[in-house]
Design a protein around this motif. Sequence first.
Motif, PDB file in Angstrom:
ATOM      1  N   SER A 105       0.626  -0.923   0.223  1.00 17.25           N
ATOM      2  CA  SER A 105      -0.399  -0.153  -0.198  1.00 17.25           C
ATOM      3  C   SER A 105       0.911   1.552   0.286  1.00 17.25           C
ATOM      4  O   SER A 105       0.619   2.469  -0.541  1.00 17.25           O
ATOM      5  N   GLY A 106       2.179   0.906   0.554  1.00 14.79           N
ATOM      6  CA  GLY A 106       3.149   2.091   0.463  1.00 14.79           C
ATOM      7  C   GLY A 106       2.918   3.037   1.535  1.00 14.79           C
ATOM      8  O   GLY A 106       3.196   4.085   1.951  1.00 14.79           O
ATOM      9  N   LEU A 107       2.284   2.476   3.076  1.00 11.41           N
ATOM     10  CA  LEU A 107       2.052   2.654   4.207  1.00 11.41           C
ATOM     11  C   LEU A 107       2.797   2.089   4.901  1.00 11.41           C
ATOM     12  O   LEU A 107       3.620   3.618   5.946  1.00 11.41           O
ATOM     13  N   LEU A 116       8.581  -6.118  -2.303  1.00 15.80           N
ATOM     14  CA  LEU A 116       9.138  -4.370  -2.623  1.00 15.80           C
ATOM     15  C   LEU A 116       7.221  -4.499  -3.637  1.00 15.80           C
ATOM     16  O   LEU A 116       6.383  -5.798  -3.430  1.00 15.80           O
ATOM     17  N   GLY A 117       5.620  -3.415  -3.483  1.00 12.74           N
ATOM     18  CA  GLY A 117       4.871  -3.654  -4.085  1.00 12.74           C
ATOM     19  C   GLY A 117       5.249  -3.461  -5.589  1.00 12.74           C
ATOM     20  O   GLY A 117       5.819  -3.250  -6.239  1.00 12.74           O
ATOM     21  N   ARG A 118       4.015  -4.069  -6.303  1.00 11.24           N
ATOM     22  CA  ARG A 118       3.571  -3.568  -7.830  1.00 11.24           C
ATOM     23  C   ARG A 118       4.080  -2.312  -7.582  1.00 11.24           C
ATOM     24  O   ARG A 118       4.228  -1.943  -9.040  1.00 11.24           O
ATOM     25  N   VAL A 119       3.768  -1.533  -7.515  1.00 10.70           N
ATOM     26  CA  VAL A 119       3.542  -0.299  -7.903  1.00 10.70           C
ATOM     27  C   VAL A 119       4.906   1.037  -6.927  1.00 10.70           C
ATOM     28  O   VAL A 119       4.787  -0.122  -5.983  1.00 10.70           O
ATOM     29  N   GLY A 120       5.925   1.255  -7.343  1.00 16.05           N
ATOM     30  CA  GLY A 120       7.092   2.135  -6.450  1.00 16.05           C
ATOM     31  C   GLY A 120       5.916   3.463  -5.410  1.00 16.05           C
ATOM     32  O   GLY A 120       4.671   4.246  -6.037  1.00 16.05           O
ATOM     33  N   HIS A 121       6.498   3.739  -4.612  1.00  9.96           N
ATOM     34  CA  HIS A 121       5.988   4.587  -3.945  1.00  9.96           C
ATOM     35  C   HIS A 121       6.700   5.958  -2.944  1.00  9.96           C
ATOM     36  O   HIS A 121       8.095   5.552  -3.320  1.00  9.96           O
ATOM     37  N   ARG A 122       6.089   6.763  -2.931  1.00 10.02           N
ATOM     38  CA  ARG A 122       7.304   8.209  -2.052  1.00 10.02           C
ATOM     39  C   ARG A 122       6.814   7.967  -0.557  1.00 10.02           C
ATOM     40  O   ARG A 122       6.320   7.339   0.171  1.00 10.02           O
ATOM     41  N   PRO A 147      10.582   1.856  -4.859  1.00 13.09           N
ATOM     42  CA  PRO A 147      10.687   0.795  -6.370  1.00 13.09           C
ATOM     43  C   PRO A 147       9.821  -0.244  -6.164  1.00 13.09           C
ATOM     44  O   PRO A 147       9.399  -0.349  -5.296  1.00 13.09           O
ATOM     45  N   SER A 148       9.192  -0.295  -7.362  1.00 13.93           N
ATOM     46  CA  SER A 148       8.402  -1.251  -7.624  1.00 13.93           C
ATOM     47  C   SER A 148       9.205  -3.110  -7.610  1.00 13.93           C
ATOM     48  O   SER A 148       9.928  -2.826  -8.059  1.00 13.93           O
ATOM     49  N   ARG A 149       8.834  -3.681  -7.068  1.00 13.42           N
ATOM     50  CA  ARG A 149       9.241  -5.555  -7.488  1.00 13.42           C
ATOM     51  C   ARG A 149       9.858  -5.348  -8.479  1.00 13.42           C
ATOM     52  O   ARG A 149      10.690  -6.186  -9.085  1.00 13.42           O
ATOM     53  N   ASP A 150       8.355  -4.934  -9.963  1.00 14.32           N
ATOM     54  CA  ASP A 150       9.314  -4.834 -11.010  1.00 14.32           C
ATOM     55  C   ASP A 150      10.308  -3.867 -11.903  1.00 14.32           C
ATOM     56  O   ASP A 150      11.178  -3.692 -12.676  1.00 14.32           O
ATOM     57  N   GLU A 151      10.848  -3.049 -10.823  1.00 18.37           N
ATOM     58  CA  GLU A 151      11.889  -2.065 -10.823  1.00 18.37           C
ATOM     59  C   GLU A 151      12.685  -2.441 -10.608  1.00 18.37           C
ATOM     60  O   GLU A 151      14.083  -1.732 -10.686  1.00 18.37           O
ATOM     61  N   VAL A 152      13.100  -3.160  -9.735  1.00 17.68           N
ATOM     62  CA  VAL A 152      14.677  -4.175  -9.805  1.00 17.68           C
ATOM     63  C   VAL A 152      14.863  -4.987 -10.366  1.00 17.68           C
ATOM     64  O   VAL A 152      14.048  -5.611 -10.822  1.00 17.68           O
ATOM     65  N   GLN A 153      15.832  -5.451 -10.061  1.00 16.85           N
ATOM     66  CA  GLN A 153      16.509  -6.892 -11.244  1.00 16.85           C
ATOM     67  C   GLN A 153      15.882  -7.364 -10.520  1.00 16.85           C
ATOM     68  O   GLN A 153      16.839  -8.126  -8.670  1.00 16.85           O
ATOM     69  N   ALA A 154      15.953  -8.559 -11.127  1.00 16.27           N
ATOM     70  CA  ALA A 154      15.229 -10.356 -10.124  1.00 16.27           C
ATOM     71  C   ALA A 154      16.549 -10.862  -9.801  1.00 16.27           C
ATOM     72  O   ALA A 154      16.949 -10.336 -10.107  1.00 16.27           O
ATOM     73  N   GLY A 155      16.138 -11.550  -8.510  1.00 14.06           N
ATOM     74  CA  GLY A 155      17.017 -11.957  -7.416  1.00 14.06           C
ATOM     75  C   GLY A 155      17.608 -10.928  -6.741  1.00 14.06           C
ATOM     76  O   GLY A 155      18.064 -11.769  -5.948  1.00 14.06           O
TER      77      GLY A 155
END
Length: 80
Positions: free
Chosen positions: A9-11, A34-40, A48-56
């Motif tokens: 949720s970013g909370l 990490l979540g599916r969406v990046g947050h501030r 970042p989201s989990r999809d924005e970091v390198q796999a592994g």
Amino acid sequence: MDAQELINSGLAWRLEGSIGRQCMAAIEAGACMLGRVGHRDYWGNYVPSRDEVQAGTKGSFDYVADRLGAEHAEMQAAKE
């Protein structure tokens, strides 16, 4: 809410520092991702989201699966 739900949720990044630190420790241990969406965060830094970091790497689905198994990773990912 558990740590994964706070992260998703970013909370986790907007609440007091100790909660964010606990959630980050869970990510580093491979218990959460990490979540599916990046947050501030509270200070405006981008998480970042989990999809924005390198796999592994820390925060990714693969990192959790490597640490605690694919079943645990699937369970955490399903909390979206």
